[in-house]
Scaffold this active site. Structure first.
Site, short mmCIF file in Angstrom:
data_model
loop_
_atom_site.label_atom_id
_atom_site.label_comp_id
_atom_site.label_asym_id
_atom_site.label_seq_id
_atom_site.Cartn_x
_atom_site.Cartn_y
_atom_site.Cartn_z
CD GLN A 1 -2.99 -0.95 0.06
OE1 GLN A 1 -3.20 0.14 -0.47
NE2 GLN A 1 -3.61 -2.04 -0.32
CB CYS B 1 -8.10 -10.95 1.17
SG CYS B 1 -6.92 -10.50 -0.12
CB SER C 1 0.81 -6.12 -5.28
OG SER C 1 -0.10 -6.74 -6.16
#
Length: 510
Positions: free
Chosen positions: A191, A338, A211
């Site tokens: 993040q 998630c 990511s």
């Protein structure tokens, strides 16, 4: 809604247009295998190397390794495997090694699951220990100071995916330097990219996964930073790609797209500044407070990313807030992507010690670094429309309970013989069947009127009123067998000022 306002960027982001173009070029003109020695392969290799160099600059990696992965989970797995293999080797040599695997209590589940998995597979029998956090969501440094001398590996995160809380990495590093210089340190930076300054080479962080799809690259591409001298064991062995650190033919499409994002990040201009993002958060906060004055924000804005708002509304489950915003085309989430499918309170908020109702009803609203003033203004307008719709829905509920007298009003009625002409004159009109679902299923063109109807049982009418009252009004024709329920529906809408509502009278005579 004609457009959707997407405010769930902590889950994933759309793909940057230049990243999409780069991916298409990688599938077309630059399709070579980077391991090939001919011109097509060399061209691909040059692209890979250029993106890696850019990534190293953006991350401040210095002499550290930067390898391409499929995403943060692979990066975390690789880092944990590398650290624990080194721990196993040190144990085999008889060296003193910590017996704890310490991870932040608010970490993404990929971290403790990876720790448990490799601890079991390698037969290390180390103890997993959650590092508590304060009410602010930041790690308890006193607890870390007590645990770290016995730690083999410490795992924290740069910023939390649910709350946006930014970790005190400098404070954590100071503790580790002081009492646990032997412990390896993994920091989940997913993040952080594009939202926090990164100078990894200036820290003692051993491993930092990233990511791509959290910052406008496609899914399936990520990065892992490895500090110079940090132990490394490949998760994937094979043809020796990535200098033997991660075998497998490189994901050229993902690398090219990620490179375009990193270029936009490095050159500036495509992403909002920190001060702009703070202003955007303030505007969203004001809009939410206007709708829900009693709203509670679950993390202190002073310690959080400006792009993340985590909140709870007293008396409302998170799903109700998500649905209310969704009805006006605003997409947010209850918890993280998630864990959204699991009907359980947020473990992140539970670890922070918030009241149980807040943890169970939390909503996350997150925008991306590419948000601009027009997008935020549109989002605020849509949130305001949600508030107007909720007020209308509350008024409608009261009207349904108390309601005006059900006297006959010819202006509200259509008879069966008029129906065809009415729909010809009003092509946008909607026939609404207020019977129960089983009745409608048996007769979707109710009572032989020759037109398929939208089924909204009278008991569920309240849930649709906010949508109808908040949009451009379309003529609505209500129908049921006896006329009682359709009459109540028409009276309710007209009582609330929705003039284009009619009842199909004497429908049982069709």
């Amino acid at each position: 809604m004609n457009t959707t306002i997407y405010l769930d960027c902590n889950a994933t982001t759309p793909v940057l247009p230049t990243a999409l173009a780069a991916a298409q070029e990688a599938m077309g003109a630059v399709f070579g295998n980077p391991s090939s020695t001919h011109a097509t392969g060399v061209q691909a290799r040059q692209w890979v190397d250029a993106v890696r160099a850019r990534a190293a600059r953006v991350l401040g990696a210095g002499a550290g390794d930067v390898l391409f992965t499929s995403g943060a989970t692979e990066g975390i797995q690789t880092a944990v495997l590398s650290a624990l293999c080194a721990v196993r080797d040190r144990l085999a040599r008889g060296e003193a090694v910590g017996k704890l695997l310490v991870y932040g209590a608010t970490e993404h589940k990929a971290v403790p699951e990876s720790l448990a998995h490799w601890n079991r597979v390698l037969g290390l029998h180390l103890e997993l220990q959650a590092l508590p956090v304060a009410r602010s969501g930041r790690h308890d440094l006193a607890a870390l100071r007590a645990l770290a001398p016995r730690a083999a590996l410490v795992c924290t995160m740069a910023a939390n995916n649910e709350t946006g809380v930014v970790s005190d990495l400098a404070g954590i590093e100071a503790v580790l330097q002081d009492v646990a210089p032997q412990a390896y340190w993994l920091v989940d930076c997913v993040q952080a990219l594009g939202k926090l300054p990164l100078h990894l080479a200036q820290t003692r962080i051993d491993y930092a996964p990233f990511s791509g799809h959290k910052l406008y690259a496609p899914k399936g591409i990520g990065l892992l930073y490895v500090r110079p001298g940090a132990p490394f064991t490949p998760l994937m062995a094979g043809g020796g790609q990535e200098d033997g650190l991660r075998s497998g033919t490189e994901n050229m499409v993902g690398i090219a797209a990620l490179g375009a994002v990193l270029q936009a990040l490095e050159e500036g201009g495509s992403f909002s500044s920190h001060s702009q993002m703070l202003q955007f958060r303030e505007l969203l906060t004001l809009s939410l407070r206007a709708v829900w004055p009693e709203i509670i924000f679950n993390a202190d804005f002073n310690d959080s990313l400006p792009t993340t708002l985590n909140f709870s509304v007293p008396g409302l489950p998170g799903s109700a807030v998500v649905d209310a915003l969704g009805a006006v085309g605003v997409q947010v989430s209850a918890g993280s992507a998630c864990s959204a499918k699991k009907a359980a309170p947020s473990y992140v908020l539970q670890a922070m010690g918030v009241p149980a109702w807040q943890a169970a009803s939390a909503v996350r609203m997150s925008f991306g670094a590419m948000a601009d003033a027009d997008f935020i203004a549109a989002a605020c307008a849509r949130i305001a429309r949600c508030g107007a719709g909720l007020q209308a829905r509350a008024a409608a509920a009261e009207a349904m309970r108390c309601g005006p007298p059900l006297e006959a009003d010819p202006a509200m009625h259509l008879v069966p013989a008029e129906l065809a002409d009415f729909f010809q004159q009003h092509p946008g009109a909607v026939l609404v069947d207020v019977r129960e679902p089983q009745e409608h299923a048996a007769d979707p063109q109710p009572l032989g009127c020759g037109r398929t109807a939208l089924n909204v049982p009278l008991g569920s009418l309240e849930s649709r009123l906010a949508e109808w009252l908040g949009a451009a009004p379309a003529p609505l024709v209500f129908v049921c067998r006896s006329g009682q329920r359709s009459q109540r529906a028409v009276h309710t809408l007209r009582h609330l000022g929705y003039a284009q509502a009619w009842q199909l009278k004497d429908a049982d005579a069709i």
